[in-house]
Every structure is written in C-alpha cells, then in structure tokens.
Write a protein that holds these residues in place. Structure first.
Motif, PDB file in Angstrom:
ATOM      1  N   GLN A 143      -3.606  -9.303   0.166  1.00  0.00           N
ATOM      2  CA  GLN A 143      -4.047  -8.151  -0.636  1.00  0.00           C
ATOM      3  C   GLN A 143      -5.570  -7.987  -0.699  1.00  0.00           C
ATOM      4  N   SER A 144      -6.321  -9.080  -0.877  1.00  0.00           N
ATOM      5  CA  SER A 144      -7.756  -8.941  -1.138  1.00  0.00           C
ATOM      6  C   SER A 144      -8.524  -8.402   0.066  1.00  0.00           C
ATOM      7  N   GLN A 145      -7.900  -8.428   1.247  1.00  0.00           N
ATOM      8  CA  GLN A 145      -8.597  -7.882   2.438  1.00  0.00           C
ATOM      9  C   GLN A 145      -8.572  -6.362   2.470  1.00  0.00           C
ATOM     10  N   VAL A 146      -7.742  -5.759   1.626  1.00  0.00           N
ATOM     11  CA  VAL A 146      -7.645  -4.295   1.640  1.00  0.00           C
ATOM     12  C   VAL A 146      -8.130  -3.795   0.269  1.00  0.00           C
ATOM     13  N   SER A 147      -9.401  -3.417   0.210  1.00  0.00           N
ATOM     14  CA  SER A 147     -10.028  -3.153  -1.093  1.00  0.00           C
ATOM     15  C   SER A 147      -9.426  -1.929  -1.788  1.00  0.00           C
ATOM     16  N   ALA A 148      -8.716  -1.103  -1.030  1.00  0.00           N
ATOM     17  CA  ALA A 148      -8.067   0.066  -1.638  1.00  0.00           C
ATOM     18  C   ALA A 148      -7.109  -0.335  -2.774  1.00  0.00           C
ATOM     19  N   HIS A 149      -6.549  -1.559  -2.720  1.00  0.00           N
ATOM     20  CA  HIS A 149      -5.643  -1.983  -3.798  1.00  0.00           C
ATOM     21  C   HIS A 149      -6.362  -1.971  -5.155  1.00  0.00           C
ATOM     22  N   THR A 150      -7.580  -2.526  -5.175  1.00  0.00           N
ATOM     23  CA  THR A 150      -8.283  -2.594  -6.472  1.00  0.00           C
ATOM     24  C   THR A 150      -8.791  -1.217  -6.888  1.00  0.00           C
ATOM     25  N   GLU A 151      -9.143  -0.407  -5.899  1.00  0.00           N
ATOM     26  CA  GLU A 151      -9.648   0.934  -6.240  1.00  0.00           C
ATOM     27  C   GLU A 151      -8.547   1.775  -6.868  1.00  0.00           C
ATOM     28  N   LEU A 152      -7.368   1.782  -6.232  1.00  0.00           N
ATOM     29  CA  LEU A 152      -6.259   2.549  -6.812  1.00  0.00           C
ATOM     30  C   LEU A 152      -5.793   1.889  -8.119  1.00  0.00           C
ATOM     31  N   SER A 203      -0.292  -0.147  -7.860  1.00  0.00           N
ATOM     32  CA  SER A 203      -1.165   0.318  -6.776  1.00  0.00           C
ATOM     33  C   SER A 203      -0.756  -0.314  -5.456  1.00  0.00           C
ATOM     34  N   ASP A 204      -0.326  -1.584  -5.460  1.00  0.00           N
ATOM     35  CA  ASP A 204       0.154  -2.223  -4.220  1.00  0.00           C
ATOM     36  C   ASP A 204       1.254  -1.366  -3.587  1.00  0.00           C
ATOM     37  N   ILE A 205       2.136  -0.917  -4.432  1.00  0.00           N
ATOM     38  CA  ILE A 205       3.341  -0.217  -3.964  1.00  0.00           C
ATOM     39  C   ILE A 205       3.010   1.225  -3.572  1.00  0.00           C
ATOM     40  N   LEU A 206       2.276   1.907  -4.449  1.00  0.00           N
ATOM     41  CA  LEU A 206       2.088   3.352  -4.260  1.00  0.00           C
ATOM     42  C   LEU A 206       0.980   3.680  -3.253  1.00  0.00           C
ATOM     43  N   LEU A 207       0.117   2.704  -2.983  1.00  0.00           N
ATOM     44  CA  LEU A 207      -0.921   2.879  -1.964  1.00  0.00           C
ATOM     45  C   LEU A 207      -0.302   3.143  -0.589  1.00  0.00           C
ATOM     46  N   TYR A 208       0.950   2.703  -0.436  1.00  0.00           N
ATOM     47  CA  TYR A 208       1.657   2.904   0.844  1.00  0.00           C
ATOM     48  C   TYR A 208       2.771   3.937   0.695  1.00  0.00           C
ATOM     49  N   ALA A 254       5.371   3.533  -0.866  1.00  0.00           N
ATOM     50  CA  ALA A 254       6.605   2.781  -0.577  1.00  0.00           C
ATOM     51  C   ALA A 254       7.773   3.405  -1.326  1.00  0.00           C
ATOM     52  N   THR A 255       8.899   3.514  -0.640  1.00  0.00           N
ATOM     53  CA  THR A 255      10.085   4.117  -1.262  1.00  0.00           C
ATOM     54  C   THR A 255      11.010   3.060  -1.843  1.00  0.00           C
ATOM     55  N   HIS A 256      10.953   1.835  -1.289  1.00  0.00           N
ATOM     56  CA  HIS A 256      11.856   0.768  -1.738  1.00  0.00           C
ATOM     57  C   HIS A 256      11.095  -0.540  -1.899  1.00  0.00           C
ATOM     58  N   VAL A 257      11.376  -1.229  -2.990  1.00  0.00           N
ATOM     59  CA  VAL A 257      10.716  -2.513  -3.256  1.00  0.00           C
ATOM     60  C   VAL A 257      11.761  -3.590  -3.562  1.00  0.00           C
ATOM     61  N   PRO A 258      12.063  -4.435  -2.569  1.00  0.00           N
ATOM     62  CA  PRO A 258      12.986  -5.534  -2.844  1.00  0.00           C
ATOM     63  C   PRO A 258      12.285  -6.622  -3.649  1.00  0.00           C
ATOM     64  N   VAL A 259      12.864  -6.993  -4.761  1.00  0.00           N
ATOM     65  CA  VAL A 259      12.288  -8.034  -5.627  1.00  0.00           C
ATOM     66  C   VAL A 259      13.414  -8.801  -6.306  1.00  0.00           C
ATOM     67  N   GLY A 260      13.053  -9.921  -6.932  1.00  0.00           N
ATOM     68  CA  GLY A 260      13.982 -10.640  -7.793  1.00  0.00           C
ATOM     69  C   GLY A 260      14.082  -9.909  -9.130  1.00  0.00           C
ATOM     70  N   GLU A 261      15.104 -10.292  -9.873  1.00  0.00           N
ATOM     71  CA  GLU A 261      15.405  -9.674 -11.165  1.00  0.00           C
ATOM     72  C   GLU A 261      14.190  -9.594 -12.105  1.00  0.00           C
ATOM     73  N   ASP A 262      13.350 -10.639 -12.091  1.00  0.00           N
ATOM     74  CA  ASP A 262      12.233 -10.709 -13.050  1.00  0.00           C
ATOM     75  C   ASP A 262      11.192  -9.596 -12.838  1.00  0.00           C
ATOM     76  N   PHE A 280       2.662  13.842  -5.457  1.00  0.00           N
ATOM     77  CA  PHE A 280       1.977  13.009  -4.461  1.00  0.00           C
ATOM     78  C   PHE A 280       2.571  11.617  -4.314  1.00  0.00           C
ATOM     79  N   PHE A 281       2.911  10.990  -5.440  1.00  0.00           N
ATOM     80  CA  PHE A 281       3.450   9.629  -5.351  1.00  0.00           C
ATOM     81  C   PHE A 281       4.973   9.651  -5.474  1.00  0.00           C
ATOM     82  N   PRO A 282       5.664   8.833  -4.669  1.00  0.00           N
ATOM     83  CA  PRO A 282       7.131   8.793  -4.738  1.00  0.00           C
ATOM     84  C   PRO A 282       7.604   8.014  -5.966  1.00  0.00           C
ATOM     85  N   GLU A 283       8.836   8.266  -6.369  1.00  0.00           N
ATOM     86  CA  GLU A 283       9.439   7.411  -7.398  1.00  0.00           C
ATOM     87  C   GLU A 283      10.176   6.291  -6.694  1.00  0.00           C
ATOM     88  N   THR A 284       9.474   5.180  -6.607  1.00  0.00           N
ATOM     89  CA  THR A 284       9.955   4.040  -5.830  1.00  0.00           C
ATOM     90  C   THR A 284      11.198   3.414  -6.459  1.00  0.00           C
TER      91      THR A 284
END
Ligand code: AMP
Ligand code: TRP
Length: 341
Positions: A89-98, A141-146, A148-156, A179-183
């Motif tokens: 993540q830290s290599q792509v500064s757009a994450h912190t900006e968004l 911002s991690d998710i919406l910067l791309y 992203a339409t789907h985010v696989p994660v654990g329950e937590d 502009f942003f999808p409902e992921t």
C-alpha cells in the motif's frame, strides 16, 4: 444524479503485515483470493496494507520483514503476479490522498460504531492512535481507489466494508455523481471466522498472546500436529448433524478448519466423521493441515531467501496499481473542487 455507470468487475483485498500469517488469514482470505484469481471473472488486486499495520506500534525492522513475508505468503499460496496485481500500500500514495478525502466524508458517529476499534483500543481508547480510529476511512480508500466491486474478507471485516459502502453513497450523494461503486463484501465458505485453538469464543489472530492458540503458515509439521493435539475440545465425539454442533464452539471450529482445508462443506465433513472421537479426528486434521500448508511454508522460505525478487514484484505491482488509481484519484479531486491534479 447521472445514469448508473457500469464498473469493471474487480476484486480488491488486503492483509496487514502486523505479524506472521495465520491459518485464519489463509482460509478466511488468501485461499479465497486465489480462487477469485483462478476464476478469471474479475480483475484481482491484492495488497499488503502496511499503512494499516502502523495504526498500532510496529518495530520498523520487523514491519519491513513482515511486509515481505505477507507478500511471500500470497505468492507461495498461488497469487500469480502475471494474473493479479500484488503490491504494498505505501508505494501508492494515492491511498493516503483519497483516505484524507474520505476522512472528510465519513462521520464521527459512523466511526464510533466500529467494533474493531472498540476491541483494539480496549479500555484505554484515549491512548489509541488517531490512525487506528480513522482506519476504516483508509480502508474505504484502498477499495474505492480501484472502483472495486467485490471485496473478499473474513467475517471480522464485514462492518468495515459496509462503512465503505456508506462512504461511497455519501460521496456520490453530496457531490451529485455516480462515481464510486457500492462494493459488495464477499464472506463465504466454511472458514470465514477461524477461532483460537485454546478458546473457541475468540478469533485466531496474529497477535494473540500464546503461539499455541494459532497455526502459523510457517509452522513445521510437528508444531502443527502438537497444536491440534492440544487444541481445546469438549469430551463429546463428533455429532451426526450440524445442528448438534451448536453450543460447541471448539468442535465447530475444528470442523470448519477441516472443511476449509479440504474444500468441502461442514456437512460433508460431519457425514464422514459422525461419531468419531477426537483421538481420530485431530490426527486426521493435523495430517490434512500439514499436507496443505507444508508446500506453502517451504515455498515461503525459498522466496524469503531472495528479498530482492519480492521487492521487484511489489514495485512492478505498485506501477500497475498506480495506473488504475491515478485517473480515479484525479477525477475525485476534480469532483471535490481541488485545483491542480
Ligand atoms: P488481518 O490479518 O487482520 O490483516 O486480516 C487479513 C484478512 O484475513 C481479512 O480478510 C480478515 O478478515 C482475514 N482473517 C484474519 N483472521 C481471520 C480468522 N481468524 N478467520 C478468518 N479470516 C480471518
Ligand atoms: N482492515 C483489514 C483487516 O484488518 C485489512 C484491509 C485494509 C483490507 N484495507 C483493506 C481488507 C481493503 C480488504 C480491503 O484485515
């Protein structure tokens, strides 16, 4: 509001380099990320979310090596940098900006409801970092910067992905855009909440007190066998049906793990082991875990011996990530009314 836009089917997910990877990370996240990659229905982007890790104290040298270790875990489990984008993540500064813009969209009241913050900050919320509190805005911002339409994660992580949807909705509403999808959070399979081996009411985590309560992806065969042997259980044998596992958290957890590792359902596992005692089930589970994790752990060690190669893969992934992220960030700036990007 303009017409509903159509978004490229795209998966994004991340793992924090805040310690070694556990069987919970493998079954709840990485194994499923590989399935998405192989399905080929979506673009797949996987991230080592180092900026999330530093919301609590991390020793710099340990963080540095844990970032490579999580990358090695992804690669050894089958994430293929020619099929998926893999980066930190830290290599792509757009994450912190968004992330900052989303901190200005999200409401304090929303953040106050986040159960993970309450759990992690504990009694001493006054001493928690501001970053830990704001973390869900960065995750959005991690998710919406791309887009992203789907985010696989654990329950937590369900609540955080729902908050991401709230942020997208409020942004779209406030600026009168679509502009942003409902992921969609994707939480599926038998092992989306792998529990602690010593206490079936707590989640298995990287940072739990005792090493005996978790299986690490780098544990050797003897350690895995020992940990399952000592795993807490009740005295009853495995039941005939899933309903009879209710109220038996430790038993249910071991069945879930077996199902997750073997790619079967809980029902299928119960059908095979109905009436079996722990003396039979636990060694079978340990053998299965060693069979599945052994080759991954060997490959992780091989990769970790060549950190320059891991760094090269992460840098290349960051270049690819920036290509998607930059136009989305620029358009966000334009929508918000910021001059110059
Ligand atoms: P973390 O290690 O907290 O960064 O988590 C990375 C991913 O692994 C997230 O999708 C989590 O939901 C998932 N995960 C972590 N621990 C577990 C667990 N015990 N069971 C299932 N999934 C988990
Ligand atoms: N918050 C997640 C966790 O603790 C990690 C994470 C950060 C993440 N950004 C993400 C997961 C984006 C999915 C998508 O496990």
């Amino acid at each position: 509001m303009s017409e509903e836009p159509s978004f490229t089917p795209r998966v994004f997910s991340g793992i924090k380099p805040s310690g070694g990877l556990t069987l919970g990370n493998y079954l709840g996240a990485i194994k499923r990320f590989v399935d998405w990659q192989e399905a080929g229905t979506h673009e797949t982007i996987y991230c080592v979310v180092d900026l999330h890790a530093i919301t609590v104290w991390q020793d710099p040298a340990v963080l540095h090596s844990a970032t490579r270790e999580v990358a090695a875990g992804y690669l050894a489990s089958g994430i293929d940098p020619t099929k998926s984008i893999l980066f930190n993540q830290s290599q792509v500064s757009a994450h912190t900006e968004l992330g900052w813009i989303f901190s200005c969209v999200a409401r304090m009241g929303w953040m106050n409801r986040m159960t993970q913050f309450k759990d992690k900050a504990g009694e001493n919320a006054e001493k928690a970092s501001l970053g830990l509190y704001a973390y869900p805005a960065l995750m959005a911002s991690d998710i919406l910067l791309y887009h992203a339409t789907h985010v696989p994660v654990g329950e937590d992580q369900k609540q955080h992905v729902e908050l991401t949807r709230d942020i997208a909705q409020k942004f779209n509403h406030d600026f009168k855009v679509a502009f942003f999808p409902e992921t969609e959070p994707v939480i599926e399979g038998p092992a989306t909440r792998v529990m602690n081996l010593r206490d079936g009411t707590k989640k298995m985590s990287k940072s739990g007190e005792s090493d005996m309560e978790r299986i690490n992806m780098t544990d050797d065969a003897d350690t895995i066998a020992k940990k399952f042997k000592k795993a807490k259980t009740d005295p009853e044998p495995l039941p005939e049906s899933m309903e009879d596992l209710a109220g038996r958290p430790e038993a249910k957890n071991l069945v879930d793990i077996y199902a997750g590792l073997s790619g079967r359902t809980d029902e299928e596992v119960i059908a095979e082991y109905a009436g079996a005692g722990w003396g039979r089930f636990k060694p079978a589970l340990a053998d299965l875990a060693v069979e599945k994790l052994g080759p991954i752990s060997t490959e992780m060690k091989r990769l970790m011996a060549d950190p320059a190669e891991i760094d090269r893969i992460l840098a290349h992934g960051a270049d690819q990530a920036r290509e998607i992220a930059e136009p989305i960030l620029s358009e966000t700036f334009r929508i918000v009314g910021l001059v110059g990007r």
